[in-house]
Design a protein around this motif. Structure first.
Motif, PDB file in Angstrom:
ATOM      1  N   ASP A  10      -5.343   7.625  -8.571  1.00 48.40           N
ATOM      2  CA  ASP A  10      -4.973   8.755  -9.485  1.00 48.40           C
ATOM      3  C   ASP A  10      -3.763   8.358 -10.338  1.00 48.40           C
ATOM      4  O   ASP A  10      -3.346   9.051 -11.073  1.00 48.40           O
ATOM      5  N   ASN A  11      -3.524   7.053 -10.138  1.00 47.19           N
ATOM      6  CA  ASN A  11      -2.437   6.595 -11.248  1.00 47.19           C
ATOM      7  C   ASN A  11      -2.659   6.824 -12.510  1.00 47.19           C
ATOM      8  O   ASN A  11      -3.969   6.045 -13.256  1.00 47.19           O
ATOM      9  N   PRO A  12      -2.060   7.245 -13.317  1.00 55.45           N
ATOM     10  CA  PRO A  12      -2.287   7.650 -14.719  1.00 55.45           C
ATOM     11  C   PRO A  12      -1.637   6.666 -15.656  1.00 55.45           C
ATOM     12  O   PRO A  12      -1.505   7.101 -16.876  1.00 55.45           O
ATOM     13  N   HIS A  13      -0.989   5.890 -15.343  1.00 50.72           N
ATOM     14  CA  HIS A  13      -0.434   4.885 -16.133  1.00 50.72           C
ATOM     15  C   HIS A  13      -1.253   4.173 -17.080  1.00 50.72           C
ATOM     16  O   HIS A  13      -2.096   3.604 -16.587  1.00 50.72           O
ATOM     17  N   PRO A  14      -1.099   4.433 -18.284  1.00 48.86           N
ATOM     18  CA  PRO A  14      -2.041   3.974 -19.317  1.00 48.86           C
ATOM     19  C   PRO A  14      -2.126   2.490 -19.411  1.00 48.86           C
ATOM     20  O   PRO A  14      -3.240   1.681 -19.529  1.00 48.86           O
ATOM     21  N   ALA A  15      -0.915   1.637 -19.092  1.00 52.63           N
ATOM     22  CA  ALA A  15      -1.023   0.395 -19.087  1.00 52.63           C
ATOM     23  C   ALA A  15      -2.033  -0.323 -17.929  1.00 52.63           C
ATOM     24  O   ALA A  15      -2.394  -1.333 -17.877  1.00 52.63           O
ATOM     25  N   LEU A  16      -2.086   0.579 -17.022  1.00 51.03           N
ATOM     26  CA  LEU A  16      -2.859   0.077 -15.712  1.00 51.03           C
ATOM     27  C   LEU A  16      -4.279  -0.021 -16.029  1.00 51.03           C
ATOM     28  O   LEU A  16      -4.970  -0.944 -15.814  1.00 51.03           O
ATOM     29  N   ALA A  17      -4.929   0.781 -16.844  1.00 54.99           N
ATOM     30  CA  ALA A  17      -6.094   0.902 -17.270  1.00 54.99           C
ATOM     31  C   ALA A  17      -6.542  -0.603 -18.307  1.00 54.99           C
ATOM     32  O   ALA A  17      -7.310  -1.311 -18.046  1.00 54.99           O
ATOM     33  N   THR A  18      -5.354  -0.786 -19.146  1.00 54.62           N
ATOM     34  CA  THR A  18      -5.394  -1.889 -19.841  1.00 54.62           C
ATOM     35  C   THR A  18      -5.405  -3.175 -19.074  1.00 54.62           C
ATOM     36  O   THR A  18      -6.127  -4.245 -19.447  1.00 54.62           O
ATOM     37  N   LEU A  19      -4.717  -3.276 -18.271  1.00 60.03           N
ATOM     38  CA  LEU A  19      -4.597  -4.386 -17.069  1.00 60.03           C
ATOM     39  C   LEU A  19      -6.097  -4.566 -16.291  1.00 60.03           C
ATOM     40  O   LEU A  19      -6.508  -5.619 -16.449  1.00 60.03           O
ATOM     41  N   ARG A  20      -6.607  -3.617 -15.954  1.00 63.30           N
ATOM     42  CA  ARG A  20      -7.988  -3.683 -15.299  1.00 63.30           C
ATOM     43  C   ARG A  20      -8.721  -4.084 -16.113  1.00 63.30           C
ATOM     44  O   ARG A  20      -9.720  -5.061 -16.112  1.00 63.30           O
ATOM     45  N   ALA A  21      -8.841  -3.632 -17.479  1.00 66.48           N
ATOM     46  CA  ALA A  21      -9.705  -3.954 -18.403  1.00 66.48           C
ATOM     47  C   ALA A  21      -9.504  -5.537 -18.757  1.00 66.48           C
ATOM     48  O   ALA A  21     -10.746  -6.424 -18.888  1.00 66.48           O
ATOM     49  N   HIS A  22      -8.324  -5.967 -19.012  1.00 65.72           N
ATOM     50  CA  HIS A  22      -8.143  -7.323 -19.379  1.00 65.72           C
ATOM     51  C   HIS A  22      -8.583  -8.167 -18.145  1.00 65.72           C
ATOM     52  O   HIS A  22      -9.138  -9.079 -18.546  1.00 65.72           O
ATOM     53  N   ALA A  25       0.491  -1.473  -9.228  1.00 68.59           N
ATOM     54  CA  ALA A  25      -0.727  -2.228  -8.821  1.00 68.59           C
ATOM     55  C   ALA A  25       0.096  -3.613  -7.973  1.00 68.59           C
ATOM     56  O   ALA A  25       1.300  -3.672  -8.028  1.00 68.59           O
ATOM     57  N   SER A  26      -0.920  -3.950  -7.050  1.00 75.32           N
ATOM     58  CA  SER A  26      -0.557  -5.196  -6.368  1.00 75.32           C
ATOM     59  C   SER A  26      -1.528  -6.129  -6.395  1.00 75.32           C
ATOM     60  O   SER A  26      -2.634  -5.994  -6.483  1.00 75.32           O
ATOM     61  N   PHE A  27      -1.119  -7.315  -6.450  1.00 76.63           N
ATOM     62  CA  PHE A  27      -2.063  -8.727  -6.304  1.00 76.63           C
ATOM     63  C   PHE A  27      -1.774  -9.116  -4.948  1.00 76.63           C
ATOM     64  O   PHE A  27      -0.837  -9.573  -4.605  1.00 76.63           O
ATOM     65  N   PRO A  36     -10.126  -0.615   7.121  1.00 76.27           N
ATOM     66  CA  PRO A  36     -10.476  -0.666   5.988  1.00 76.27           C
ATOM     67  C   PRO A  36      -9.357  -0.015   4.756  1.00 76.27           C
ATOM     68  O   PRO A  36      -8.273   0.542   5.453  1.00 76.27           O
ATOM     69  N   LEU A  37      -9.483  -0.264   3.541  1.00 76.72           N
ATOM     70  CA  LEU A  37      -8.612   0.277   2.629  1.00 76.72           C
ATOM     71  C   LEU A  37      -8.594   1.909   2.631  1.00 76.72           C
ATOM     72  O   LEU A  37      -9.542   2.514   2.893  1.00 76.72           O
ATOM     73  N   PRO A  38      -7.380   2.399   2.587  1.00 77.96           N
ATOM     74  CA  PRO A  38      -7.525   3.949   2.390  1.00 77.96           C
ATOM     75  C   PRO A  38      -8.450   4.314   1.147  1.00 77.96           C
ATOM     76  O   PRO A  38      -8.459   3.775   0.218  1.00 77.96           O
ATOM     77  N   GLU A  39      -8.718   5.640   1.414  1.00 75.08           N
ATOM     78  CA  GLU A  39      -9.828   6.010   0.476  1.00 75.08           C
ATOM     79  C   GLU A  39      -8.986   6.408  -1.017  1.00 75.08           C
ATOM     80  O   GLU A  39      -9.962   5.975  -2.232  1.00 75.08           O
ATOM     81  N   ASP A  40      -7.955   6.507  -1.106  1.00 76.22           N
ATOM     82  CA  ASP A  40      -7.233   6.656  -2.527  1.00 76.22           C
ATOM     83  C   ASP A  40      -6.850   5.530  -2.887  1.00 76.22           C
ATOM     84  O   ASP A  40      -6.316   5.399  -4.168  1.00 76.22           O
ATOM     85  N   ILE A  41      -7.099   4.221  -2.655  1.00 70.02           N
ATOM     86  CA  ILE A  41      -6.683   2.900  -2.907  1.00 70.02           C
ATOM     87  C   ILE A  41      -7.979   2.298  -3.287  1.00 70.02           C
ATOM     88  O   ILE A  41      -9.102   2.289  -2.847  1.00 70.02           O
ATOM     89  N   LEU A  76       0.895  -1.090   0.113  1.00 69.67           N
ATOM     90  CA  LEU A  76      -0.006  -0.003  -0.302  1.00 69.67           C
ATOM     91  C   LEU A  76       0.933   1.474  -0.060  1.00 69.67           C
ATOM     92  O   LEU A  76       0.605   2.166  -0.678  1.00 69.67           O
ATOM     93  N   ALA A  77       2.019   1.267   0.774  1.00 73.21           N
ATOM     94  CA  ALA A  77       2.842   2.389   0.818  1.00 73.21           C
ATOM     95  C   ALA A  77       3.368   2.712  -0.520  1.00 73.21           C
ATOM     96  O   ALA A  77       3.419   3.799  -1.071  1.00 73.21           O
ATOM     97  N   ALA A  78       3.767   1.528  -1.271  1.00 76.15           N
ATOM     98  CA  ALA A  78       4.441   1.639  -2.556  1.00 76.15           C
ATOM     99  C   ALA A  78       3.495   1.972  -3.576  1.00 76.15           C
ATOM    100  O   ALA A  78       3.947   2.858  -4.376  1.00 76.15           O
ATOM    101  N   ILE A  79       2.157   1.618  -3.495  1.00 75.98           N
ATOM    102  CA  ILE A  79       1.392   2.103  -4.311  1.00 75.98           C
ATOM    103  C   ILE A  79       0.783   3.582  -4.311  1.00 75.98           C
ATOM    104  O   ILE A  79       0.917   4.496  -5.195  1.00 75.98           O
ATOM    105  N   ARG A  80       0.807   4.174  -2.945  1.00 76.25           N
ATOM    106  CA  ARG A  80       0.774   5.428  -2.601  1.00 76.25           C
ATOM    107  C   ARG A  80       1.657   6.324  -2.910  1.00 76.25           C
ATOM    108  O   ARG A  80       1.554   7.545  -3.529  1.00 76.25           O
ATOM    109  N   SER A  81       3.078   5.827  -2.961  1.00 81.37           N
ATOM    110  CA  SER A  81       4.301   6.709  -3.272  1.00 81.37           C
ATOM    111  C   SER A  81       4.465   6.638  -4.641  1.00 81.37           C
ATOM    112  O   SER A  81       5.325   7.409  -5.176  1.00 81.37           O
TER     113      SER A  81
END
Lengths: 311, 311
Positions: free
Chosen positions: B277-289, B138-140, B149-154, B128-133
DNA sequence: CCTGGCCACAACCAACGGTTGTACTCATAG
DNA sequence: CTATGAGTACAACCGTTGGTTGTGGCCAGG
């Protein structure tokens, strides 16, 4: 970036501390510290978090590690490719994208553990000299130099006859033919800017021209297959020959046609050449593979120069 | 070996002469000459034949060239993996050889053009810390830390429930069972030396033990999966849990058995976590996949801790 | 609180790698 | 045949890199 530095990084990552890595690399701990610091400075990221008990990878370091492991593997293969003795099987072929390349791909699929290197020499004379000197282990060539037999210490086997096809643009007179006979080609301009005079490749086309009265122009500089395809596609009066198995970066929307040639079908006779005394173990494997897979071609209705070794 | 030297070799090979290569590299011709000479000295082979008109590759040089081109590509990828901004998608997972690894392999097959890096962090807190920084994208993980609970920004989505199986040796009391119920496992010794206390992974097994009264031993050092498998195979009184999709280097002749567990089937709940707020384009692709491929699992008859995020 | 283990910084020095200057070789043009 | 031009190798010089030794700081464990 220096591979010694990379090795230092990997050693430190594996050991978890600089001191032990330094011992393995036979340098001082200070040298390791400086190398890692320089690497971090060059990359602009911190790779280790230093603790009084050692050093552990940061997340960046973790991501970096598998890449540099791969880097060291590739470097090792690169060095091995020119190592004298026990180097990868080195095979010469007339060009990539020909049938010989397909044969080697098939061999690689069948024996992925065998390391291979491919080189492209000037002509068969150069190839023969390289085979005799041990610089290469085998060569895919049409055995040419009419009238001069192969030296006694060179062995060969004809492995594949590759039919030639006519390649035309959409506006060519023969563009809509499903196949053409050699006789039909007389009078058409066939353009092959890739031919290098003095090679066995050129001798093949010289013979083809002499036998069937074709018109082959090898004039003009060779700007590569892309430029060739562009010109063929746009010029109704030009066509070219191409091996049936030649792999091209097929330009979309150019309307290029591949047309089989018959009566007879000119075939380019690929042979494998090697030195009688070559002890490379992979060479025997390659010969066995080719004998097993490339057998059973049909010679009826095909033509090849009479100076090539018989099938 | 130094990558600058390698780049010099490639430049000289491409240019066909040292002078032009020197101009491209913004050094003097003499420097190129010295670099190539040093490289040849290190390798012990001649890479170029010098002529008064330039320098052309020897056969060794030809064989060496594709390897060093690959070397430079790998080096570029290595540097890119730690580049700030526009770096490969960096994903954390609990371990290689788990279901998360299989999901990422599937993603890579579907989108081979997307560059990926995999790291393995300590636990979900670190992740979580690594995601926020921004250190990872992403993390599995099984979303743990019961009650917090998970932080609001995750953001997160449960992507795969991986059934656990029992792994036994041939002499184990349950070795011949086609499947076992959780109730049958009570009283049997289950050994999991890989568990690290304090992680969400450990929390999962704590809950499993508490819920069904199992006996799980995490004692002893973890010598890796090879040693684990050897011990399991040889010890009739020991068994272990293993994800259904875990890929093992399956030792031949050990007679190991994978036995499904039922009533209920414990499943390990893999979720994908990422920053809102992560803007990495591949992240959206991964989520869609993942949304497209990992849907439609059957929750009936399975068990997971109640602190994991709902499906 | 001391000790041991480990990393970083400073000073020093050798060696590597760059530059300039020059000689040699060969193809080509006059 | 000679002059010229293009290209490479060798020699001398020199700054920078990268190694070593010496030392100090930090933290965990006894």
């Amino acid at each position: 970036m220096d591979l010694d530095t990379v090795r230092t990084f990997v050693a430190a990552a594996d050991a978890g501390q600089f001191q032990q890595a330094a011992a393995e690399l036979a340098v001082t701990q200070q040298a390791v510290s400086k190398r890692i610091a320089a690497l971090e400075r060059n990359l602009g990221v911190r790779l280790f978090t230093r603790t009084p008990r050692g050093a552990e990878l940061t997340i960046d370091g973790q991501a970096f590690l598998p890449h540099v492991r791969e880097l060291l593997r590739v470097a090792e293969r690169a060095v091995a490719s020119v190592r004298t003795g026990r180097r990868p099987l080195r095979v010469d072929m007339i060009a990539s994208r020909t049938a010989a390349s397909g044969l080697m791909r098939g061999f690689h699929r069948a024996h992925p553990e065998i390391e291979l290197d491919v080189v492209m020499l000037f002509d068969i004379e150069t190839a023969l000299a390289a085979i005799r000197s041990g610089a290469i282990d085998a060569s895919f060539r049409a055995v040419a130099v009419p009238g001069r037999p192969l030296p006694e210490d060179i062995e060969s086997v004809r492995v594949l006859d590759e039919p030639l096809q006519l390649l035309t643009g959409p506006a060519h007179a023969l563009a809509s033919a499903r196949s053409v006979t050699v006789a039909q080609l007389a009078g058409h301009r066939i353009w092959m800017p890739g031919i290098v005079p003095g090679t066995e490749w050129a001798a093949y086309y010289d013979d083809l021209v002499a036998e069937f009265g074709l018109t082959i122009e090898a004039t003009g500089p060779n700007f590569g297959s892309d430029a060739l395809l562009d010109t063929i596609a746009d010029t109704p009066a030009l066509a070219t020959f191409m091996g049936e198995q030649t792999r091209l970066v097929w330009p979309a929307g150019h309307g290029l046609r591949r047309i089989p040639v018959t009566d007879p079908t000119p075939v380019y006779p690929h042979s494998l050449l090697w030195h009688r005394d070559n002890p490379h173990p992979a060479l025997a494997t390659l010969r066995a593979h080719l004998a097993a897979t490339a057998a059973g071609h049909d010679a009826v209705g095909t033509w090849a120069p009479d100076w090539v070794i018989p099938r």
